[in-house]
Scaffold this active site. Structure first.
Site, short mmCIF file in Angstrom:
data_model
loop_
_atom_site.label_atom_id
_atom_site.label_comp_id
_atom_site.label_asym_id
_atom_site.label_seq_id
_atom_site.Cartn_x
_atom_site.Cartn_y
_atom_site.Cartn_z
N CYS A 1 0.88 -1.44 -0.43
CA CYS A 1 0.02 0.20 0.04
C CYS A 1 1.22 1.32 0.11
O CYS A 1 1.77 1.12 1.05
CB CYS A 1 -0.65 -0.21 1.13
N ARG B 1 3.98 -0.17 -4.39
CA ARG B 1 3.84 -0.46 -3.28
C ARG B 1 2.38 -1.63 -3.10
O ARG B 1 2.22 -1.89 -1.76
CB ARG B 1 3.76 0.21 -1.91
N TRP C 1 -2.60 -2.76 -1.96
CA TRP C 1 -2.20 -4.00 -2.07
C TRP C 1 -3.21 -5.04 -0.43
O TRP C 1 -3.39 -4.85 0.09
CB TRP C 1 -0.59 -3.79 -1.46
N ASN D 1 -2.14 1.49 5.46
CA ASN D 1 -1.53 0.51 5.35
C ASN D 1 -1.01 0.29 6.37
O ASN D 1 -0.32 0.68 7.74
CB ASN D 1 0.14 1.65 4.27
N GLY D 2 -0.79 -1.60 6.22
CA GLY D 2 -0.81 -2.08 7.53
C GLY D 2 -1.91 -3.04 7.91
O GLY D 2 -2.71 -3.20 6.86
N GLU E 1 8.51 -14.90 -11.25
CA GLU E 1 7.66 -13.47 -10.35
C GLU E 1 7.60 -12.47 -11.44
O GLU E 1 6.37 -12.12 -11.82
CB GLU E 1 8.42 -12.56 -9.70
C1 F6R Z 1 11.86 -10.47 -5.55
C2 F6R Z 1 12.03 -9.78 -4.93
C3 F6R Z 1 11.48 -9.50 -3.32
C4 F6R Z 1 13.04 -8.95 -2.21
C5 F6R Z 1 11.51 -9.52 -0.99
C6 F6R Z 1 12.77 -8.62 0.44
O1 F6R Z 1 12.71 -9.34 -7.05
O2 F6R Z 1 12.69 -7.99 -4.88
O3 F6R Z 1 12.31 -11.42 -2.71
O4 F6R Z 1 13.78 -9.33 -2.31
O5 F6R Z 1 10.83 -8.19 -0.86
O6 F6R Z 1 12.46 -7.00 0.14
P1 F6R Z 1 13.99 -6.28 1.12
O7 F6R Z 1 15.17 -6.77 0.54
O8 F6R Z 1 13.11 -4.91 0.27
O9 F6R Z 1 13.85 -6.61 2.48
#
Ligand code: F6R
Length: 617
Positions: A2, A27, A74, A100-101, A497
Site C-alpha cells: 500500500c 507498493r 495491496w 497501510n498495514g 515473479e
Molecule cells: C524479488 C524481490 C523480493 C525482495 C524481498 C525482500 O525480486 O524483490 O523477493 O527481495 O521482498 O525485500 P527487501 O530487500 O526490501 O527486504
C-alpha cells in the site's frame, strides 16, 4: 504494501497526489483512491486497478481543492473491490482515512462500534479506524488542554489499535489539516514551501521537496500548509530532525528505458561503483565500512555470523555465507527472516547478526531483527533506503548506495548486496587468516566487478533471441553449484515473479534427487557453469539432462570448454575471481527473465499479486 500520499498547501492537491501515487504503485496496485476537500466536504473517488483507472474517475469529479490524500492498495482484508479501496469515510461522514498495514484486533473494535450505531460499508480492517476516530470526536467535543482535538481523537484511537499502521486522516472539523501516524509502516513528511506532504516513500514527494522528516513508530504528526508538529502516542513532544534527500526525481524516472527493471539492470555497473566507493583501505588489502559501530577487535571476537532476510535479499545472504566461510573461514548461517523469528534457534554468545533488506521496511526482516535484539544480540543491516526503519533500528550497518529501485523485481539492489557481502568476507578474512597478498588480489577483483558486468550486459541481444525461443515453456529449472547455487535460486525467482513461468532453482547435483522427474523436451534447464573444481561435475549433470531430452541453456564463463552439442544455447560471461563470479553470473539470468516476460507481454514492473515492500507478515 500500500502506498500513501497526503498533501496540504496552496496548489491543487489532486494532480500532485495522483503523480505521487504513480510513483508508489510498486507498493500495491489492486485499487487506488483519492479524497480531496472541496465545497465544505470530502470528495472521494476510488477505482479497482491501477492509478491510471483512478485518474479517469478523479477527472469526472473535477477535484480542485488544495488538500487531500490518496492511496494505492495491496489487498489484505477484503477482496479487490471499489468498496474496499481507500480512502474510507466514517459512517457519520466526518472522518476520512487511508491506511497501510493490518489492524489485528479490528473484529473487537468493529463490534464495539456497531453496538454504538456506526455502520460499515467495506470488508476491511481499516474502516474501524475512521469510525473509532469519529466516535472519539463525537464523544469528546473538547480536547485536552493545549491539544488539537483532531490529534487527540487519533491518539485515543491508536492506543486501542493492535497491529501495524501508517495512516493519514482528514476531518470535516479541521479543513486544511492532516493528521498522520505510524507503527510498523513507513511514513515520511515533506517540508515544502507553504505546503506539507506525507508519503510512504520519498519518491512520491521528492519532486516537491528534498527536506524530509522520517516519522518513527509511535509518532503522530499534525500537518498544516505552513507548519507541522510531532507528538508520541503518549502525548510526549518530539523535536523533529529534518533530513535532506540526496537524490532527485530523475533518478526515479525511466529515462528512455521501457521498464524500470530494464533500466535498473543496465544501471548495475554504476550501482556497483557507488556501492564500493571509498570502501577499500589505502593499502588495497581490505574493505572499510564507516557505520559498523564495532571495532576491529570486537569483530575479531565474533565466532559466528547469522544472516536473515527475505526473497532475493536472502539469496544475497546465501552467497555471502559461501564467501565468508571460504575466504574468512568463519561459520555463517542464513535463515528466512520469517522462520527465524519463530524458530527459537540456540545461539552462542559471540554471534553477530546481519539483516539484508533493500527497502529496510520488510516486516519479516524487521521482526527477526527485533527478536535478535531482544535476545541481546547486536544486529547490523545491509540496506538501500536511507532512514528506513531497519536502518534506524540496527546497531550499525552498510548502506548499498544504489539509488531508488523502482521495479518490483530486485536487480541492482541484489548485485550490490552480493558486492557488499563479498567485501564483508574480505574485511572479516583480513581480520583472521587472509594474507595481505590474498587480500589485495580479492580487493582488486572486486574493483573490477563493474567492468565485468558491463561485458556481461553486452550479451543482451543474444539473450533476447534465446528468450524468444524459450518463452513458451511452462516450466524451467535453474541449476548451479556452491556460490552459483543461490544465483540459480535467484534466476528461478526472477523468472517466476515477472513471467509467471514455473521455475525452480537447485544445486545442480541435487537435481537427480527428484526434480529430474520434470525434465523433458518441455522443461529446459539453465545451468550456471564456471571452470574450476565443480566444472566436470556440472558437465555430468548437464549430460543427465540431455540424456532425457531436456534442453540446456548454459551460462558459462569464457574459460569453460563445453563439449560440442551438450548445450543448446550458450551465454558467455567473462572468467573472473570467485568473489565476483556470482555478480557476473546474475546478469544473464536477470536479462533472460526480463526478455521472456517482455516477450509474453507481462507487466514487468508490476507483476501480479506482488508489491515491492512487504510490510505485512
Ligand atoms: C524479488 C524481490 C523480493 C525482495 C524481498 C525482500 O525480486 O524483490 O523477493 O527481495 O521482498 O525485500 P527487501 O530487500 O526490501 O527486504
Amino acid at each position: 504494501m500500500c502506498g500513501i500520499v497526503g498533501y496540504v498547501g496552496k496548489n491543487k492537491a489532486a494532480p500532485l497526489i495522483l503523480e505521487g501515487l504513480k510513483r508508489l504503485e510498486y507498493r500495491g496496485y489492486d485499487s487506488a483512491g483519492i479524497a480531496v476537500w472541496q465545497n465544505g466536504g470530502f470528495t472521494v473517488a476510488k477505482k479497482v486497478g491501477r492509478v491510471a483507472n483512478l485518474e479517469g474517475e478523479a477527472a469526472r469529479h473535477r477535484l480542485t481543492g488544495t488538500f487531500g490524500m490518496g492511496h494505492t492498495r495491496w489487498a489484505t482484508h477484503g477482496g479487490v473491490t471499489d468498496e474496499n479501496a481507500h480512502p474510507h469515510v466514517s459512517s457519520d461522514g466526518q472522518v476520512a482515512l487511508i491506511h497501510n498495514g493490518v489492524i489485528e484486533n479490528y473484529v473487537g473494535m468493529k463490534k464495539f462500534l456497531v453496538e454504538r450505531g456506526y455502520g460499515f460499508r467495506s470488508e476491511t480492517d481499516t474502516e474501524v479506524l475512521c469510525n473509532l476516530i469519529a466516535y472519539h470526536l463525537a464523544k469528546e467535543p473538547a480536547a485536552e488542554e493545549g491539544e488539537s482535538r483532531f490529534v487527540s481523537a487519533v491518539r485515543k484511537t491508536l492506543r486501542h489499535a493492535e497491529g501495524t499502521y501508517g495512516i493519514v486522516v482528514m476531518w470535516t472539523g479541521a479543513p486544511g489539516e492532516l493528521v498522520t501516524a505510524r507503527k510498523g509502516s513507513p511514513l515520511i513528511l515533506g517540508v515544502g514551501d507553504g505546503e506539507s506532504l506525507v508519503a510512504s516513500d520519498v519518491a512520491a514527494i521528492v519532486s516537491r521537496t528534498q527536506s524530509v522528516v522520517y516519522l518513527k513508530d509511535g509518532e503522530i504528526a499534525h500537518l498544516t500548509p505552513s507548519a507541522f508538529s510531532i507528538t508520541t502516542l503518549n502525548a510526549g513532544e518530539v523535536a523533529p530532525v529534518i533530513d535532506k534527500v540526496t537524490w532527485s526525481i530523475t533518478d526515479a524516472e525511466l529515462n528512455g528505458y521501457a521498464h524500470f527493471m530494464e533500466k535498473e539492470i543496465f544501471e548495475q555497473p554504476a550501482a556497483l561503483e557507488n556501492a564500493m566507493r571509498g570502501r577499500f583501505s589505502e593499502d588495497g588489502s581490505t574493505a572499510n565500512f564507516g557505520g559498523l559501530n564495532l571495532t576491529a577487535s570486537e569483530f575479531r571476537g565474533i565466532d559466528r555470523f547469522q544472516f536473515c532476510a527475505c526473497g532475493t535479499a536472502l539469496h544475497a545472504c546465501m552467497v555471502t555465507e559461501h564467501l565468508m566461510e571460504r575466504f574468512a573461514r568463519v561459520p555463517v548461517e542464513c535463515d528466512y527472516a520469517s522462520e527465524f523469528r519463530y524458530r527459537n534457534m540456540p545461539l552462542n554468545r559471540n554471534t553477530l547478526f546481519f539483516v539484508m533488506s533493500q527497502s529496510g521496511e520488510t516486516i519479516d526482516t524487521l521482526a527477526a531483527m527485533r527478536e535478535a535484539k531482544r535476545k541481546g544480540f547486536k544486529v547490523l543491516a545491509v540496506n538501500n533506503v536511507v532512514g528506513s526503519t531497519i536502518a534506524r533500528e540496527a546497531d550499525g550497518g552498510i548502506y548499498q548506495h544504489v539509488g531508488p529501485e523502482v521495479g518490483v523485481a530486485s536487480t541492482k539492489a541484489f548485485t550490490s548486496q552480493l558486492l557488499i557481502g563479498a567485501m564483508l568476507a574480505l574485511y572479516v578474512g583480513r581480520l583472521r587468516d587472509m594474507s595481505f597478498a590474498d587480500g589485495v588480489e580479492f580487493a582488486h577483483a572486486l574493483k573490477g566487478a563493474p567492468d565485468l558486468v558491463r561485458q556481461a550486459l553486452q550479451q543482451a541481444e543474444h539473450i533476447k533471441g534465446i528468450a524468444r525461443r524459450y518463452a513458451h515453456h511452462r516450466d524451467m529449472l535453474f541449476l548451479g553449484r556452491l556460490s552459483l547455487f543461490p544465483i540459480a535460486l535467484e534466476g528461478a525467482l526472477k523468472l517466476k515473479e515477472i513471467s509467471y513461468i514455473h521455475a525452480e532453482g537447485y544445486p545442480a547435483a541435487e537435481m537427480k534427487h527428484g526434480p529430474i522427474a520434470l525434465v523433458s523436451e518441455e522443461c529446459p534447464s539453465v545451468f550456471l557453469v564456471s571452470s574450476g573444481e565443480m566444472f566436470n561435475k556440472v558437465l555430468s549433470s548437464m549430460q543427465e539432462i540431455k540424456a532425457r531430452k531436456g534442453k540446456v541453456i548454459a551460462v558459462a564463463t569464457a574459460d569453460c570448454q563445453l563439449p560440442d552439442g551438450l548445450a543448446d544455447e550458450v551465454i558467455r560471461i567473462p572468467a573472473c575471481h570467485e568473489a565476483v563470479l556470482p555478480i557476473v553470473a546474475t546478469i544473464p539470468v536477470q536479462l533472460l527473465s526480463y526478455y521472456i516476460a517482455v516477450e509474453l507481454g507481462r507487466d514487468v514492473d508490476k507483476p501480479r499479486n506482488l508489491a515491492k515492500s512487504v510490510t505485512v507478515e
